[in-house]
Enzyme design. Sequence first.
Site, PDB file in Angstrom:
ATOM      1  N   TYR A 114       0.491  -0.852  -0.050  1.00  0.00           N
ATOM      2  CA  TYR A 114       0.046  -0.169  -0.108  1.00  0.00           C
ATOM      3  C   TYR A 114       0.687   1.292   0.042  1.00  0.00           C
ATOM      4  O   TYR A 114       0.875   2.255  -0.493  1.00  0.00           O
ATOM      5  CB  TYR A 114      -0.872  -0.099   1.161  1.00  0.00           C
ATOM      6  CG  TYR A 114      -1.855   1.179   1.114  1.00  0.00           C
ATOM      7  CD1 TYR A 114      -2.448   1.989  -0.041  1.00  0.00           C
ATOM      8  CD2 TYR A 114      -1.366   2.521   2.902  1.00  0.00           C
ATOM      9  CE1 TYR A 114      -3.930   2.963   0.318  1.00  0.00           C
ATOM     10  CE2 TYR A 114      -2.196   3.562   2.087  1.00  0.00           C
ATOM     11  CZ  TYR A 114      -3.253   3.609   1.778  1.00  0.00           C
ATOM     12  OH  TYR A 114      -3.920   4.677   1.439  1.00  0.00           O
TER      13      TYR A 114
ATOM     14  N   LYS B 124       1.477   4.849  -3.038  1.00  0.00           N
ATOM     15  CA  LYS B 124       1.042   6.372  -2.336  1.00  0.00           C
ATOM     16  C   LYS B 124       2.104   6.664  -2.905  1.00  0.00           C
ATOM     17  O   LYS B 124       1.757   8.271  -3.335  1.00  0.00           O
ATOM     18  CB  LYS B 124       0.619   5.764  -1.069  1.00  0.00           C
ATOM     19  CG  LYS B 124      -1.054   5.668  -0.798  1.00  0.00           C
ATOM     20  CD  LYS B 124      -1.748   5.941  -1.854  1.00  0.00           C
ATOM     21  CE  LYS B 124      -3.351   5.892  -1.811  1.00  0.00           C
ATOM     22  NZ  LYS B 124      -4.881   7.101  -2.891  1.00  0.00           N
TER      23      LYS B 124
ATOM     24  N   VAL C 108      -7.462   8.838   7.827  1.00  0.00           N
ATOM     25  CA  VAL C 108      -9.605   9.616   8.058  1.00  0.00           C
ATOM     26  C   VAL C 108     -10.685   8.250   8.682  1.00  0.00           C
ATOM     27  O   VAL C 108     -10.334   6.953   7.644  1.00  0.00           O
ATOM     28  CB  VAL C 108      -9.472   9.916   6.465  1.00  0.00           C
ATOM     29  CG1 VAL C 108     -10.853  10.714   6.353  1.00  0.00           C
ATOM     30  CG2 VAL C 108      -8.760  11.354   6.207  1.00  0.00           C
TER      31      VAL C 108
ATOM     32  N   PHE D  33     -12.495   2.690   4.252  1.00  0.00           N
ATOM     33  CA  PHE D  33     -10.981   2.456   4.502  1.00  0.00           C
ATOM     34  C   PHE D  33     -10.870   0.849   5.064  1.00  0.00           C
ATOM     35  O   PHE D  33     -10.709   0.128   4.457  1.00  0.00           O
ATOM     36  CB  PHE D  33     -10.250   3.916   4.469  1.00  0.00           C
ATOM     37  CG  PHE D  33      -8.682   3.840   4.039  1.00  0.00           C
ATOM     38  CD1 PHE D  33      -7.964   3.874   2.599  1.00  0.00           C
ATOM     39  CD2 PHE D  33      -7.855   2.993   5.296  1.00  0.00           C
ATOM     40  CE1 PHE D  33      -6.822   3.436   3.164  1.00  0.00           C
ATOM     41  CE2 PHE D  33      -6.142   2.715   4.753  1.00  0.00           C
ATOM     42  CZ  PHE D  33      -5.969   2.796   3.986  1.00  0.00           C
TER      43      PHE D  33
HETATM   44  P1  NDP Z   1     -13.639   4.734   0.889  1.00  0.00           P
HETATM   45  O1  NDP Z   1     -13.085   3.310   1.086  1.00  0.00           O
HETATM   46  O2  NDP Z   1     -14.837   4.879   1.905  1.00  0.00           O
HETATM   47  O3  NDP Z   1     -13.730   5.264  -0.713  1.00  0.00           O
HETATM   48  C1  NDP Z   1     -12.533   4.735  -1.122  1.00  0.00           C
HETATM   49  C2  NDP Z   1     -13.774   4.684  -2.713  1.00  0.00           C
HETATM   50  O4  NDP Z   1     -12.631   4.243  -4.129  1.00  0.00           O
HETATM   51  C3  NDP Z   1     -14.607   4.106  -2.839  1.00  0.00           C
HETATM   52  O5  NDP Z   1     -15.738   4.622  -3.209  1.00  0.00           O
HETATM   53  C4  NDP Z   1     -14.566   3.150  -3.791  1.00  0.00           C
HETATM   54  O6  NDP Z   1     -16.351   3.026  -5.038  1.00  0.00           O
HETATM   55  C5  NDP Z   1     -13.521   3.677  -4.969  1.00  0.00           C
HETATM   56  N1  NDP Z   1     -12.714   2.569  -5.713  1.00  0.00           N
HETATM   57  C6  NDP Z   1     -12.364   1.411  -5.400  1.00  0.00           C
HETATM   58  N2  NDP Z   1     -11.430   0.728  -6.133  1.00  0.00           N
HETATM   59  C7  NDP Z   1     -11.938   1.042  -7.564  1.00  0.00           C
HETATM   60  C8  NDP Z   1     -12.020   1.140  -8.712  1.00  0.00           C
HETATM   61  N3  NDP Z   1     -10.993  -0.111  -8.901  1.00  0.00           N
HETATM   62  N4  NDP Z   1     -12.627   1.760  -9.356  1.00  0.00           N
HETATM   63  C9  NDP Z   1     -13.375   2.770  -9.247  1.00  0.00           C
HETATM   64  N5  NDP Z   1     -13.078   2.827  -7.840  1.00  0.00           N
HETATM   65  C10 NDP Z   1     -12.645   2.569  -7.067  1.00  0.00           C
HETATM   66  O7  NDP Z   1     -12.501   4.952   1.140  1.00  0.00           O
HETATM   67  P2  NDP Z   1     -11.433   6.500   1.280  1.00  0.00           P
HETATM   68  O8  NDP Z   1     -12.648   7.629   1.458  1.00  0.00           O
HETATM   69  O9  NDP Z   1     -10.700   6.312   2.670  1.00  0.00           O
HETATM   70  O10 NDP Z   1     -10.546   6.413  -0.003  1.00  0.00           O
HETATM   71  C11 NDP Z   1     -10.428   7.242  -0.984  1.00  0.00           C
HETATM   72  C12 NDP Z   1      -8.795   7.776  -1.277  1.00  0.00           C
HETATM   73  O11 NDP Z   1      -8.008   8.077   0.146  1.00  0.00           O
HETATM   74  C13 NDP Z   1      -8.296   6.436  -1.291  1.00  0.00           C
HETATM   75  O12 NDP Z   1      -7.259   6.787  -2.586  1.00  0.00           O
HETATM   76  C14 NDP Z   1      -7.118   6.145  -0.451  1.00  0.00           C
HETATM   77  O13 NDP Z   1      -6.557   5.095  -0.028  1.00  0.00           O
HETATM   78  C15 NDP Z   1      -7.004   7.878   0.018  1.00  0.00           C
HETATM   79  N6  NDP Z   1      -6.373   7.786   1.952  1.00  0.00           N
HETATM   80  C16 NDP Z   1      -7.721   7.129   2.453  1.00  0.00           C
HETATM   81  C17 NDP Z   1      -6.844   7.327   4.069  1.00  0.00           C
HETATM   82  C18 NDP Z   1      -7.268   6.992   5.056  1.00  0.00           C
HETATM   83  O14 NDP Z   1      -6.997   7.229   5.865  1.00  0.00           O
HETATM   84  N7  NDP Z   1      -8.778   7.269   5.143  1.00  0.00           N
HETATM   85  C19 NDP Z   1      -5.714   7.922   4.453  1.00  0.00           C
HETATM   86  C20 NDP Z   1      -4.994   8.508   3.489  1.00  0.00           C
HETATM   87  C21 NDP Z   1      -5.359   8.054   2.093  1.00  0.00           C
HETATM   88  P3  NDP Z   1     -16.473   1.026  -5.233  1.00  0.00           P
HETATM   89  O15 NDP Z   1     -16.078   0.630  -4.399  1.00  0.00           O
HETATM   90  O16 NDP Z   1     -17.713   1.851  -5.323  1.00  0.00           O
HETATM   91  O17 NDP Z   1     -15.686   1.312  -6.116  1.00  0.00           O
HETATM   92  C1  8X3 Z   2      -4.431   5.746   4.677  1.00  0.00           C
HETATM   93  C2  8X3 Z   2      -3.043   5.473   5.969  1.00  0.00           C
HETATM   94  O1  8X3 Z   2      -1.638   5.566   7.985  1.00  0.00           O
HETATM   95  O2  8X3 Z   2      -3.281   3.701   7.244  1.00  0.00           O
HETATM   96  O3  8X3 Z   2      -3.471   6.140   3.492  1.00  0.00           O
HETATM   97  O4  8X3 Z   2      -1.910   3.819   5.617  1.00  0.00           O
HETATM   98  S1  8X3 Z   2      -2.515   4.614   6.657  1.00  0.00           S
END
Ligand code: NDP
Ligand code: 8X3
Length: 251
Positions: free
Chosen positions: A151, A155, A184, A188
Amino acid sequence: MATDQVVLVTGASSGIGRACVDAFLAQGARVIAAARRTERLQELQAQQDGDVLPLVLDVRDRAQVNEVLGSLPDEWSPIDVLVNNAGLARGKTPLHKDDPDDWDQMLDTNVRGLLNVSGAVLPGMVERGAGHVINIGSNAGREVYPGGTVYCATKAAVERITRGMRMDLLGSGVKISEVDPGMVETEFSVVRFHGDEAAAGAVYQGVTPLQAADIANVVTWIANQPPHVVIADVLVYPLDQAGSGKLARRT
Ligand code: NDP
Ligand code: 8X3
């Protein structure tokens, strides 16, 4: 941001992506909300008064991405702002215990998916001499932690791709930005732990994590800068976080 701008948000069915849809709509933008889960997109559309186009899209499928984004209705193009947000973590085991299918899903979504969508959208932006791509990276791209090897690598790739894009597009008029969130509270962790709600809940125990809307605020702030200003990258932590796994848990 001009109210007639078209914003494409990937991963719009949940978490940060969904919050970005809401935030851009609240500013009067017109938003293309892309994700795989049709029913979530239908719910999103039903809940919104604003101008939103739900788009069923798997960012991993390059042919589908090119087809769908290449045949948008006239009123939904060109795309002015792209938020490359779709992404996920799968598993948190040491590398030698990982399921290789999880590696594939992370690499295909977080890296190839981001490239697929960017590759479909950027040529038009360059042709018009305007546009803005905002990539959602992570604090995990700036460091690595046990169980997060692949992961974090995906990133880190987002960070390199973002910097490279900015150099490749220098002089084109297209802005390139990155937002790196810390913890966040979204779906996730449920996704990471393959639906294990208890394991997901433990991630946030004793801390006040960021909410998806906090990141959406940053994304829209970046999108609303004057034409000559680019916010290159932003790292956003909750108060009680100082790095991956570096948390002040209060209980
Ligand atoms: P969520 O799981 O709530 O949302 C992820 C979204 O990505 C969903 O809408 C999902 O929709 C979509 N998704 C996943 N795979 C696909 C695909 N193959 N095609 C299209 N859409 C896809 O997680 P977050 O909102 O937290 O994550 C959003 C971004 O933020 C990610 O890139 C994550 O790595 C990043 N992030 C999150 C953090 C956290 O702590 N939550 C911290 C740092 C970064 P669906 O399943 O309907 O396709
Ligand atoms: C998601 C944040 O620290 O769980 O990108 O990898 S962490």
